[in-house]
Design an enzyme around this catalytic site. Structure first.
Site: not given
Length: 382
Positions: A158-160
């Protein structure tokens, strides 16, 4: 005890007693970014998606986003967007992610006068589609990157994930001083949409855009992680001093990408409480990162936070006591591109470099957040 950061992965280092103090630190030496071919304003997207619900329109128009780059489905005879199957979306992901990724890698190499043949390690991260073999193998074949190149794919985080990938890439660079490592975040968010009129999809559909960012890392054996702030940094960007992570286990389902039986495809879900959950946990992970280096928040000159959305940015800013100026790059990227998932923070980093305000000795904090729910941080120094 005097404390500083050692190579990536280490938490505490006593420079007086630890023989590792002369270990090289990975340095970010070049960056390149790319987007897909077409951009749209939020109002244009509402019209193209035939969204008339006042609540949904409000989500789009109050997002602090002006434009996003997207590759929309073809139009049907009646002017509405055609529905893409999951197979078509996976094909779209492969096409767009590889195209953007190749352009971002070339741009990053060009910034530092390197060629494709110079790449020794390639780390690729994406969440917006699945390939086996992964993006890295396809890029090696299509770009002519040497077949000897070591590679790894970070998928589904994901975004991390950009900072998770940076940790792995920096670690490889430190273990192989003088060799060229490239990290690529390439997210074809156009291939991860479910288009309908529901509020669940409205939150996601109002936010994400296509984008890729690549950075070049090299660890010079003479560039030690333990160096006074007054020592001028050599040209090429900041050294990576350390990382800190925090998994918010009670919010593991707050951000997820899972199968939607109704639509027959994967669908991303964002819990409305995500901004507040992230904000409430931001202090402890940032303070741990800085404590390990003997620093305070006031010692940080540059903050590069993931452009996760207006409420997320505001929650992080308020909880960390940052100013709007501190997060100007983050809000600017959100405005001009939307949420670019794993590569967002690198678009902000590119904007910081363009300002030419970073001075030798300055510290910076990189911060991303995503499914898990997870907050990832890194400390860098110019």
């Amino acid at each position: 005890m005097s404390i500083t950061m050692s190579a990536p992965g280490a938490d505490v280092l006593d420079p007086e007693n630890d023989s590792r103090k002369n270990r090289a630190a990975a340095r970010i030496t070049g960056i390149g970014t790319a987007v897909s071919d077409h951009s749209y304003s939020q109002a244009e997207l509402l019209d193209l998606c035939s969204i008339t619900d006042a609540r949904v329109r409000s989500v789009f128009l109050n997002s602090a986003i002006e434009r996003r780059f997207l590759s929309l489905p073809p139009l049907a005879a009646d002017g509405t967007l055609l529905t893409e199957t999951q197979g078509e979306l996976l094909d779209k992901h492969k096409r767009i992610a590889l195209d953007m990724g190749a352009r971002a890698v070339r741009a990053a190499l060009d910034k530092v006068g390197l060629d494709i043949e110079d790449i020794d390690y390639l780390c690729c991260t994406t969440t917006t589609g699945f390939l086996t073999p992964g993006i890295s193998a396809h890029l090696i074949r299509e770009m002519g990157i040497p077949a000897r190149t070591s590679r790894i794919d970070v998928v589904g985080m994901g975004c991390n994930a950009g900072l998770n990938a940076l940790n792995a890439t920096a670690g490889w660079a430190v273990a192989n001083p003088g060799k060229v490592a490239v990290m690529l975040c390439t997210e074809a968010c156009s291939a991860a949409y479910v288009i309908d009129g529901s509020m669940r999809t409205a939150v996601v559909n109002s936010l994400f855009g296509d984008g890729a960012a690549a950075i070049v890392l090299v660890a010079d054996p003479s560039d030690t992680a333990y160096a006074p702030a007054a020592v001028p940094a050599s040209p090429g960007g900041p050294r990576i001093l350390g990382f800190a992570s925090h998994l918010i286990t009670e919010a593991i389902g707050a951000m997820r990408y899972d199968w939607d039986d109704e639509h027959g495809k994967f669908s991303f879900y964002l819990d409305p409480q995500v901004p507040y959950v992230v904000g409430a946990n931001a202090e402890q992970v940032v303070d741990r990162l800085l404590d390990n280096a003997g620093l305070r928040r006031s010692d940080i000159s540059h903050w590069l936070v993931h452009s996760g959305g207006k409420k997320v940015i505001d929650a992080v800013r308020v909880n960390l006591g940052l100013t709007r100026y501190d997060v100007r790059h983050t809000t600017g990227v959100l405005r001009d591109y939307g949420n670019l998932s794993s590569g967002s923070f690198l678009f902000s980093y590119e904007r910081l470099l363009a300002e030419e305000v970073a001075q030798a000795g300055d510290y910076g904090v990189l911060m991303t957040m995503g499914p898990g729910s997870t907050i990832e941080t890194a400390l860098v120094q110019w």
